[in-house]
Design a protein around this motif. Structure first.
Motif, PDB file in Angstrom:
ATOM      1  N   VAL A 185       3.544  -1.310 -13.153  1.00 60.96           N
ATOM      2  CA  VAL A 185       3.220   0.114 -13.095  1.00 60.96           C
ATOM      3  C   VAL A 185       4.526   0.884 -13.115  1.00 60.96           C
ATOM      4  CG1 VAL A 185       1.992   1.937 -11.875  1.00 60.96           C
ATOM      5  CG2 VAL A 185       1.212  -0.431 -11.662  1.00 60.96           C
ATOM      6  N   PRO A 186       4.740   1.761 -14.111  1.00 60.42           N
ATOM      7  CA  PRO A 186       5.991   2.523 -14.173  1.00 60.42           C
ATOM      8  C   PRO A 186       6.027   3.613 -13.123  1.00 60.42           C
ATOM      9  CG  PRO A 186       4.511   3.239 -15.901  1.00 60.42           C
ATOM     10  CD  PRO A 186       3.843   2.070 -15.241  1.00 60.42           C
TER      11      PRO A 186
ATOM     12  N   ARG B 226      -0.357   6.410 -20.834  1.00 62.33           N
ATOM     13  CA  ARG B 226       0.604   5.427 -20.348  1.00 62.33           C
ATOM     14  C   ARG B 226      -0.131   4.112 -20.189  1.00 62.33           C
ATOM     15  NH1 ARG B 226       2.284   9.426 -15.442  1.00 62.33           N
ATOM     16  NH2 ARG B 226       3.372  11.001 -16.651  1.00 62.33           N
ATOM     17  N   THR B 227       0.525   3.029 -20.460  1.00 62.42           N
ATOM     18  CA  THR B 227      -0.117   1.737 -20.375  1.00 62.42           C
ATOM     19  C   THR B 227       0.313   1.011 -19.121  1.00 62.42           C
ATOM     20  OG1 THR B 227       1.656   0.710 -21.641  1.00 62.42           O
ATOM     21  CG2 THR B 227      -0.225   1.538 -22.875  1.00 62.42           C
ATOM     22  N   ALA B 228      -0.505   0.011 -18.745  1.00 60.33           N
ATOM     23  CA  ALA B 228      -0.182  -0.770 -17.560  1.00 60.33           C
ATOM     24  C   ALA B 228       1.014  -1.673 -17.802  1.00 60.33           C
ATOM     25  CB  ALA B 228      -1.393  -1.604 -17.142  1.00 60.33           C
ATOM     26  N   ASN B 229       1.304  -1.980 -19.038  1.00 59.04           N
ATOM     27  CA  ASN B 229       2.441  -2.820 -19.372  1.00 59.04           C
ATOM     28  C   ASN B 229       3.176  -2.191 -20.545  1.00 59.04           C
ATOM     29  OD1 ASN B 229       1.997  -5.413 -17.689  1.00 59.04           O
ATOM     30  ND2 ASN B 229      -0.001  -5.025 -18.605  1.00 59.04           N
ATOM     31  N   GLY B 230       4.448  -2.474 -20.641  1.00 59.21           N
ATOM     32  CA  GLY B 230       5.188  -2.055 -21.832  1.00 59.21           C
ATOM     33  C   GLY B 230       5.716  -0.647 -21.791  1.00 59.21           C
ATOM     34  N   ASP B 231       5.651   0.084 -20.691  1.00 54.94           N
ATOM     35  CA  ASP B 231       6.212   1.424 -20.601  1.00 54.94           C
ATOM     36  C   ASP B 231       7.732   1.315 -20.511  1.00 54.94           C
ATOM     37  OD1 ASP B 231       7.018   4.050 -19.228  1.00 54.94           O
ATOM     38  OD2 ASP B 231       4.888   4.351 -19.680  1.00 54.94           O
TER      39      ASP B 231
ATOM     40  N   PRO C  92       9.736  -0.034 -13.778  1.00 54.04           N
ATOM     41  CA  PRO C  92       8.510  -0.241 -13.001  1.00 54.04           C
ATOM     42  C   PRO C  92       8.765  -0.062 -11.512  1.00 54.04           C
ATOM     43  CG  PRO C  92       9.406  -2.346 -13.723  1.00 54.04           C
ATOM     44  CD  PRO C  92      10.246  -1.275 -14.365  1.00 54.04           C
ATOM     45  N   VAL C  93       7.855   0.636 -10.842  1.00 55.11           N
ATOM     46  CA  VAL C  93       7.932   0.760  -9.384  1.00 55.11           C
ATOM     47  C   VAL C  93       7.126  -0.354  -8.728  1.00 55.11           C
ATOM     48  CG1 VAL C  93       5.929   2.263  -9.055  1.00 55.11           C
ATOM     49  CG2 VAL C  93       7.895   2.469  -7.523  1.00 55.11           C
ATOM     50  N   MET C  94       6.300  -1.022  -9.546  1.00 58.81           N
ATOM     51  CA  MET C  94       5.481  -2.120  -9.049  1.00 58.81           C
ATOM     52  C   MET C  94       5.428  -3.200 -10.131  1.00 58.81           C
ATOM     53  SD  MET C  94       1.497  -1.946  -7.806  1.00 58.81           S
ATOM     54  CE  MET C  94       1.887  -0.764  -6.513  1.00 58.81           C
TER      55      MET C  94
ATOM     56  N   ALA D 102       5.035 -10.236  -5.954  1.00 59.10           N
ATOM     57  CA  ALA D 102       4.580  -8.840  -5.951  1.00 59.10           C
ATOM     58  C   ALA D 102       5.714  -7.986  -5.409  1.00 59.10           C
ATOM     59  CB  ALA D 102       3.324  -8.673  -5.105  1.00 59.10           C
ATOM     60  N   ILE D 103       6.395  -7.263  -6.293  1.00 58.74           N
ATOM     61  CA  ILE D 103       7.507  -6.392  -5.906  1.00 58.74           C
ATOM     62  C   ILE D 103       7.019  -4.951  -5.957  1.00 58.74           C
ATOM     63  CG2 ILE D 103       9.850  -5.661  -6.458  1.00 58.74           C
ATOM     64  CD1 ILE D 103      10.291  -8.368  -7.783  1.00 58.74           C
ATOM     65  N   VAL D 104       7.048  -4.278  -4.813  1.00 58.22           N
ATOM     66  CA  VAL D 104       6.554  -2.907  -4.692  1.00 58.22           C
ATOM     67  C   VAL D 104       7.681  -2.040  -4.145  1.00 58.22           C
ATOM     68  CG1 VAL D 104       4.817  -1.406  -3.674  1.00 58.22           C
ATOM     69  CG2 VAL D 104       4.231  -3.769  -4.238  1.00 58.22           C
ATOM     70  N   ALA D 105       8.089  -1.035  -4.918  1.00 53.54           N
ATOM     71  CA  ALA D 105       9.161  -0.115  -4.515  1.00 53.54           C
ATOM     72  C   ALA D 105      10.395  -0.885  -4.077  1.00 53.54           C
ATOM     73  CB  ALA D 105       8.671   0.818  -3.407  1.00 53.54           C
ATOM     74  N   GLY D 106      10.727  -1.954  -4.823  1.00 53.80           N
ATOM     75  CA  GLY D 106      11.911  -2.739  -4.538  1.00 53.80           C
ATOM     76  C   GLY D 106      11.761  -3.774  -3.441  1.00 53.80           C
TER      77      GLY D 106
END
Length: 613
Positions: free
Chosen positions: A371-372, A327-332, A336-338, A405-409
């Motif tokens: 991060v997915p 899995r990649t840090a981008n492009g999944d 994204p959860v983050m 920075a959006i984390v878990a919404g």
């Protein structure tokens, strides 16, 4: 134990540098070191390995006559150049020997150096104390020469600096200069690189090897890192519970271990090996482990691509990761959860002038990544790269200067404390030092259940007791642990308590900040297996912050590499490790010590192939 296994089983040669026979270290209640024997020749390099509590440090402090109050030693310790038994020597004789014939490099230089003395003055003091120079001016000149010999940039300037003005690697070089200033015949190193970044560790190890070889100095290297011993030492002793359980040539012991404990240490140290379930070996599961051979390690060095392809489909007892899809840090394609976008954090230093503006430090310089859900992201980089600043912002413990920075919404930037309550239920942190993050006055049950006491949750006391019992079972601790206190547990058990506390409120994201760097190798393997299992079981998203690239490679699907507050490379973990595009990433990977790579060549060959920076 046969004479081949025990270095002290045969008589010491007359010209031995160090001869230790029948050493016992005792307190009034119990024996800490049992019948330790070691014969070292001039210029020989010997590794002393074992986990915490195995007796390594007690053995070395006994050799130097530095045992703490209430601990006594008996037996025979003789060093070339002194006629008597060091264990019976008066303190005046020991003081003449320490720093002149016997020298020590400690694990933490900041506590070993005098904070009120300049670095050059501390190196000069060693020479003046033992009257190796005729004047203070000569001592200062020699001190600058020694700081130059340990490859400190601008040694004259470094000599004027105080310890707190130097980096960790520079302080360790000052310690090494002090240790070697009087050209001792024996150098003892007690975990000298444990607290250093990977590239600094490699430089310091290469420097120690270069200097002891050039001077013909005997080296006794104490560590729990088997890859470091494979890099540095020609012979090795393995200690367990105060007893030497195996000894011999490094290559022989590491490729054909005879004692189950040695095999267990090798198995837990080898992050390139997994069992049939894709989990790291531990001391308990090491029976199925196949130790590396020098030929196989050499083949992987010659053709790393082929070796990596083989490792992705592990045979019995070997492999690298657990075979998860990259899995990649981008492009999944998963949500994204983050999501971090153009994140900047700038700090203002204190003013040094009445009229000049305060200096600005850009800890983060506009980084972006995603991060997915369910992803495992590794964040690697050396001290000062911005990892900790990023972690604090993601956890809502700090605010960015600009960016999002959006984390878990939950948007962290600009959020008030009351708005961060939901974030802190959905993101939990596992810290590096469990003893420092656990309240010593609280029971384990109180510690684990504490995240459930925030306003808005409606669990009853019975619910909390049940949830604590479930989490203790999940992290492999007995139910009886609930009523005990943190000091009653080992380091690995305390880290399990930290993980249980982080997971009890069922967060979406777990951030692990160097969670295994302070643990022994066997405990490290257990905690990494536990983290991997719990991340899968609870469907967590993991952000794993570390300077150990081998751990990140095993555990994480994607990785971002940070330097000076910027992301210089990001992507699928295996792709980056096999084919790094940035010179800094390449340097980090090349500096990482792995057991198999170090066994591919002798310590001498490895040293000649590298030059310290």
């Amino acid at each position: 134990m046969t004479s081949a296994q025990h270095p002290g089983a045969t008589a010491a040669p007359a010209d031995a540098l160090l001869a230790v026979d029948g050493l016992h270290v005792r307190t009034a209640e119990r024996t800490l070191v049992h019948d330790f024997s070691l014969h070292m020749a001039h210029g020989e390099r010997i590794g002393l390995i074992g986990e915490s509590g195995s007796g390594k440090s007690m053995t070395t402090t006994a050799l130097l006559g530095l045992l703490p109050h209430g601990v006594a030693a008996d037996g025979s310790v003789r060093v070339d150049g002194y006629a008597g038994n060091l264990l019976d020597a008066p303190e005046a004789d020991l003081m003449r020997l320490r720093g002149k014939d016997l020298a020590m490099v400690f694990q933490e230089p900041l506590t070993a150096l005098n904070p009120l003395m300049r670095a050059g003055a501390q190196v000069a003091e060693i020479m003046l104390r033992h009257r190796m120079v005729s004047s203070k001016a000569e001592a200062h000149r020699r001190a600058v020469e020694m700081l130059d010999a340990v490859h400190l940039p601008d040694p004259a300037e470094a000599a004027r600096a105080y310890p707190h003005q130097l980096s960790g690697g520079q302080r360790q070089r000052v310690m090494l200069a002090m240790a070697l200033a009087n050209d001792p015949s024996l150098l003892l190193c007690d975990e000298p690189t444990t607290a250093l970044d990977v590239t600094v560790q490699r430089q310091v190890l290469d420097l120690i090897l270069e200097l002891v070889r050039a001077r013909g100095t005997g080296l006794l290297f104490i560590t729990h890192d088997l890859a470091v011993v494979a890099n540095m030492c020609t012979r090795v002793l393995v200690m367990n519970e105060g007893t030497v359980v195996e000894a011999g040539e490094t290559e022989t012991v590491f490729t054909r271990p005879q004692h189950p404990y040695t095999r267990g240490l090798l198995a837990a140290s080898d992050l390139d090996a997994v069992d049939e379930r894709g989990r790291l070996f531990t001391v308990a599961t090491a029976r199925a482990y196949v130790p590396p051979t020098v030929e196989a390690a050499g083949a992987s060095e010659a053709d790393p691509e082929a070796a990596a392809q083989t490792a992705l489909a592990p045979a019995a007892g070997t492999g690298t990761t657990s075979g998860r899809a990259p899995r990649t840090a981008n492009g999944d394609d998963r949500a994204p959860v983050m999501r971090v976008t153009d994140l900047v954090r700038t700090y203002s230093r204190g003013k040094t002038s009445l009229f000049a503006p305060a200096a600005q430090v850009r800890a983060l310089t506009g980084i972006s990544f995603e991060v997915p859900e369910g992803g495992r992201l590794g964040v690697v980089g050396e001290s000062g790269s911005g990892k900790s600043t990023l972690l604090r912002i993601l956890a809502g413990l700090d605010q960015p200067t600009s960016g999002s920075a959006i984390v878990a919404g939950n948007e962290v930037a600009g959020a008030r404390e009351s708005q961060l309550r939901d974030l802190r239920q959905n993101l939990q942190i596992v810290f590096q030092d469990p003893m420092g993050s656990l309240d010593p006055r609280m029971t384990v049950a109180q510690i684990i259940s504490e995240p459930l006491l925030v306003p808005g949750r409606d669990e009853t006391a019975a619910d909390r007791r049940r949830m604590v019992a479930e989490m203790l079972d999940a992290v492999g601790l007995p139910a009886s642990a609930a009523s005990r206190f943190p000091h009653e547990f080992s380091g690995g058990q305390r880290q399990r308590i930290s993980i249980a506390r982080a997971l009890i409120c069922r967060p979406k994201v777990v951030v692990a900040d160097e969670p295994v760097s302070a643990l022994d190798v066997s405990v490290r393997a257990q905690v990494l297996n536990l983290l991997a299992d719990l991340v899968d079981e609870y469907g967590l998203t993991l952000v794993f912050v570390s300077h150990d690239l081998n751990v990140v490679r095993h555990l994480c699907d994607s990785v971002i590499v940070m330097q000076s507050g910027a992301i210089i490379e990001a992507g699928d973990t295996e792709t980056i490790y096999r084919n790094p595009q940035h010179p800094y990433t390449e340097k980090l990977i090349a500096s990482s010590l792995t057991l198999r790579h170090e066994l591919a060549g002798t310590p001498d060959a490895g040293a000649s192939a590298r030059t310290p920076e």
